[in-house]
Scaffold this motif. Structure first.
Motif, PDB file in Angstrom:
ATOM      1  N   GLN A 188       0.847  -1.186   0.000  1.00 27.76           N
ATOM      2  CA  GLN A 188       0.000   0.000   0.000  1.00 27.76           C
ATOM      3  C   GLN A 188       0.889   1.244   0.000  1.00 27.76           C
ATOM      4  N   PRO A 189       0.313   2.430  -0.161  1.00 24.82           N
ATOM      5  CA  PRO A 189       1.155   3.634  -0.247  1.00 24.82           C
ATOM      6  C   PRO A 189       2.111   3.828   0.922  1.00 24.82           C
ATOM      7  N   ASN A 190       1.685   3.481   2.147  1.00 26.54           N
ATOM      8  CA  ASN A 190       2.514   3.750   3.316  1.00 26.54           C
ATOM      9  C   ASN A 190       2.995   2.510   4.054  1.00 26.54           C
ATOM     10  N   ARG A 191       2.558   1.307   3.623  1.00 29.67           N
ATOM     11  CA  ARG A 191       2.925   0.111   4.375  1.00 29.67           C
ATOM     12  C   ARG A 191       2.686  -1.161   3.569  1.00 29.67           C
ATOM     13  N   PHE A 192       3.315  -2.246   4.066  1.00 29.13           N
ATOM     14  CA  PHE A 192       2.980  -3.578   3.600  1.00 29.13           C
ATOM     15  C   PHE A 192       1.867  -4.130   4.492  1.00 29.13           C
ATOM     16  N   VAL A 193       0.951  -4.914   3.915  1.00 26.17           N
ATOM     17  CA  VAL A 193      -0.113  -5.542   4.692  1.00 26.17           C
ATOM     18  C   VAL A 193      -0.155  -7.032   4.362  1.00 26.17           C
ATOM     19  N   VAL A 194      -0.615  -7.827   5.315  1.00 26.07           N
ATOM     20  CA  VAL A 194      -0.741  -9.264   5.124  1.00 26.07           C
ATOM     21  C   VAL A 194      -1.904  -9.551   4.184  1.00 26.07           C
ATOM     22  N   SER A 195      -1.661 -10.374   3.169  1.00 22.37           N
ATOM     23  CA  SER A 195      -2.721 -10.742   2.234  1.00 22.37           C
ATOM     24  C   SER A 195      -3.719 -11.686   2.904  1.00 22.37           C
ATOM     25  N   PRO A 196      -4.991 -11.652   2.489  1.00 22.51           N
ATOM     26  CA  PRO A 196      -5.998 -12.530   3.093  1.00 22.51           C
ATOM     27  C   PRO A 196      -5.704 -14.007   2.866  1.00 22.51           C
ATOM     28  N   SER A 197      -5.153 -14.356   1.701  1.00 14.37           N
ATOM     29  CA  SER A 197      -4.889 -15.750   1.361  1.00 14.37           C
ATOM     30  C   SER A 197      -3.417 -16.067   1.604  1.00 14.37           C
ATOM     31  N   GLN A 198      -3.157 -17.162   2.353  1.00  8.67           N
ATOM     32  CA  GLN A 198      -1.793 -17.501   2.720  1.00  8.67           C
ATOM     33  C   GLN A 198      -1.491 -18.974   2.464  1.00  8.67           C
TER      34      GLN A 198
ATOM     35  N   GLY B 110      17.518   6.016   9.212  1.00  9.25           N
ATOM     36  CA  GLY B 110      17.562   5.346   7.921  1.00  9.25           C
ATOM     37  C   GLY B 110      16.463   4.311   7.790  1.00  9.25           C
ATOM     38  N   TYR B 111      15.889   4.246   6.591  1.00 11.31           N
ATOM     39  CA  TYR B 111      15.013   3.134   6.234  1.00 11.31           C
ATOM     40  C   TYR B 111      15.912   2.053   5.643  1.00 11.31           C
ATOM     41  N   ILE B 112      16.065   0.947   6.362  1.00  6.87           N
ATOM     42  CA  ILE B 112      17.023  -0.078   5.959  1.00  6.87           C
ATOM     43  C   ILE B 112      16.284  -1.283   5.388  1.00  6.87           C
ATOM     44  N   GLY B 113      16.577  -1.611   4.156  1.00  9.08           N
ATOM     45  CA  GLY B 113      16.024  -2.804   3.529  1.00  9.08           C
ATOM     46  C   GLY B 113      14.663  -2.592   2.897  1.00  9.08           C
ATOM     47  N   TYR B 114      14.237  -3.609   2.146  1.00  9.51           N
ATOM     48  CA  TYR B 114      12.934  -3.621   1.476  1.00  9.51           C
ATOM     49  C   TYR B 114      12.747  -2.389   0.585  1.00  9.51           C
ATOM     50  N   GLY B 115      13.824  -2.065  -0.131  1.00  5.20           N
ATOM     51  CA  GLY B 115      13.787  -0.948  -1.054  1.00  5.20           C
ATOM     52  C   GLY B 115      14.031   0.401  -0.423  1.00  5.20           C
ATOM     53  N   GLY B 116      14.281   0.439   0.879  1.00  3.71           N
ATOM     54  CA  GLY B 116      14.526   1.710   1.565  1.00  3.71           C
ATOM     55  C   GLY B 116      13.316   2.617   1.601  1.00  3.71           C
ATOM     56  N   LEU B 117      12.116   2.014   1.571  1.00  6.09           N
ATOM     57  CA  LEU B 117      10.879   2.798   1.513  1.00  6.09           C
ATOM     58  C   LEU B 117      10.245   3.032   2.879  1.00  6.09           C
ATOM     59  N   GLY B 118      10.683   2.281   3.891  1.00  5.43           N
ATOM     60  CA  GLY B 118      10.106   2.434   5.225  1.00  5.43           C
ATOM     61  C   GLY B 118       8.721   1.821   5.370  1.00  5.43           C
ATOM     62  N   LYS B 119       8.387   0.867   4.516  1.00 10.60           N
ATOM     63  CA  LYS B 119       7.040   0.282   4.557  1.00 10.60           C
ATOM     64  C   LYS B 119       6.952  -0.967   5.436  1.00 10.60           C
TER      65      LYS B 119
ATOM     66  N   SER C 294      -0.449  -0.825  15.172  1.00  8.50           N
ATOM     67  CA  SER C 294       0.710  -1.140  14.339  1.00  8.50           C
ATOM     68  C   SER C 294       1.078   0.066  13.486  1.00  8.50           C
ATOM     69  N   LEU C 295       2.345   0.106  13.084  1.00  4.63           N
ATOM     70  CA  LEU C 295       2.843   1.199  12.244  1.00  4.63           C
ATOM     71  C   LEU C 295       3.942   0.674  11.328  1.00  4.63           C
ATOM     72  N   SER C 296       4.026   1.235  10.146  1.00  3.96           N
ATOM     73  CA  SER C 296       5.233   1.085   9.341  1.00  3.96           C
ATOM     74  C   SER C 296       6.227   2.143   9.802  1.00  3.96           C
ATOM     75  N   LEU C 297       7.480   1.994   9.386  1.00  3.05           N
ATOM     76  CA  LEU C 297       8.469   3.017   9.729  1.00  3.05           C
ATOM     77  C   LEU C 297       8.096   4.365   9.116  1.00  3.05           C
ATOM     78  N   LEU C 298       7.539   4.342   7.920  1.00  2.19           N
ATOM     79  CA  LEU C 298       7.107   5.574   7.278  1.00  2.19           C
ATOM     80  C   LEU C 298       5.994   6.243   8.067  1.00  2.19           C
ATOM     81  N   GLU C 299       5.028   5.452   8.513  1.00  2.00           N
ATOM     82  CA  GLU C 299       3.935   6.002   9.321  1.00  2.00           C
ATOM     83  C   GLU C 299       4.451   6.496  10.670  1.00  2.00           C
ATOM     84  N   LEU C 300       5.440   5.789  11.217  1.00  2.00           N
ATOM     85  CA  LEU C 300       6.054   6.223  12.469  1.00  2.00           C
ATOM     86  C   LEU C 300       6.738   7.571  12.290  1.00  2.00           C
TER      87      LEU C 300
END
Length: 357
Positions: A142-152, A233-242, A281-287
């Motif tokens: 999502q724009p500001n975070r990763f979310v768990v998909s309904p199907s796993q 720093g946003y470290i890892g996962y593309g440096g996006l802070g998600k 819960s928060l992403s680093l970007l939201e934090l």
């Protein structure tokens, strides 16, 4: 209510001291005792707080079984809140301190509980769950975070987060392995020594008086860096802070420990996932956005593409088991958590600056 004597190991640390002070405040007739080696920088600031709350403090190290001899009273409950809590501990150097504290130390605590015929509550960690399996969780961006998909495809995970049935096979960090090893030993002590035991696998714990560092206590670290206008720093996962973690205010943890401590017969032998869940819960970007809002400061944040060892994209606690068992739910939301941390830093700026800035 019958008076209790409670020993909290790691009692001058963030969690231990918070639990001790809250217990003494709610139950002034209880004898609350804290044992701590004061290794973590900033833990010495809690000694005055413990003294003011009329909590007894003993300087000792759970790695040394002889140090338990300094506790003169017979105890009714031992809360094992001590740990080397860094997920990076031992990876870039010797793991001796980590293993001696998190495993041998816990065994010393268990032996002291057996000696006293006391109940035993263990604060474990969500890091017992394997990194590879967590990284296999299907997610959506999502724009500001990763979310768990309904199907796993992995069992034990849903839109509610990770439950106690999540697979345990795989590597998890030396820190996580030490805590899982302690869990296994605790279950043996419960069976063979007839201890009443509860294991709480805690997610990110936070709140005022946590001495946040880059590898542990990230919520406080983030607010502190914004407060003093230092970089991050946003470290890892593309440096996006998600990347996302849930968080639990230490006062919400206290409410749960209070329930368990007074109904050990009901909860003994159980292991619970305990965290903020999706709602807290928060992403680093939201934090970052919340810290900017509260402090009014905007800081430089580096974007580092590569992930570190032991990093995970997303962890959300599924609290369903403990909610169904006790009715407990987290009550303190993310904005209140950040506001309380900001006020604490502001009001104690001079003593905290050498530690947190």
């Amino acid at each position: 209510m019958t008076s209790k004597t409670i020993l909290i190991t790691g009692g001058a640390g963030f969690v231990g001291s918070s639990l001790a002070i809250s217990l003494k405040k709610k139950y002034p007739g209880y004898q609350i005792i804290c044992l701590d080696n004061l290794k973590r920088r900033g833990s010495e600031l809690n000694i005055l707080r413990l003294n003011e709350a009329e909590v007894k403090f003993f300087h000792g190290d759970i790695r040394n079984k002889e140090d338990f001899d300094s506790v003169p009273e017979k105890i009714d409950l031992l809360i094992e809140a001590s740990a080397e809590p860094s997920v990076l501990a031992g990876i870039q150097g010797t793991p001796d301190y980590l293993l001696n504290t998190n495993l041998t130390g816990t065994i010393n605590c268990l032996n002291f509980a057996v000696k006293n015929k006391s109940d035993f509550i263990f604060l474990s960690t969500s890091r017992v769950y394997p990194i590879e399996k967590i990284e296999q969780i299907k997610f959506e961006e999502q724009p500001n975070r990763f979310v768990v998909s309904p199907s796993q495809a992995v069992s034990g995970v849903s839109s509610n987060g990770i439950s106690e049935s999540f697979p345990l096979d795989g590597y998890r960090s030396l820190y996580g392995a030490s805590k899982l090893s302690s869990e296994l030993i605790i279950n043996e002590y419960k069976h063979f020594y007839k201890l009443k035991t509860v294991i709480n696998r805690c997610g990110v714990l936070t709140g005022p008086w946590q001495m946040g560092k880059i590898d542990q206590g990230v919520v406080v670290l983030w607010m502190a860096r914004h407060f003093w206008k230092k970089s991050l720093g946003y470290i890892g996962y593309g440096g996006l802070g998600k990347q996302v973690r849930d968080m639990l205010h230490v006062d919400d943890l206290f409410r749960l420990i209070d329930i368990q401590a007074h109904e050990m017969g009901k909860y003994s032998g159980e292991t619970f996932n305990v965290g903020g869940g999706n709602e807290v819960s928060l992403s680093l970007l939201e934090l970052t956005l919340l810290c900017e809002k509260i402090t009014g400061n905007h800081i430089h944040i580096d974007k580092v593409i590569e992930s570190r060892q032991a990093d995970i994209r997303i962890y959300i606690t599924d609290n369903s088991k403990i909610i169904n068992a006790s009715g407990w739910t987290p009550q303190i939301g993310v904005e209140q958590i950040l506001q309380e941390i900001f006020i604490w830093i502001r009001d104690n700026e001079q003593s905290l600056k050498p530690i947190l800035s």
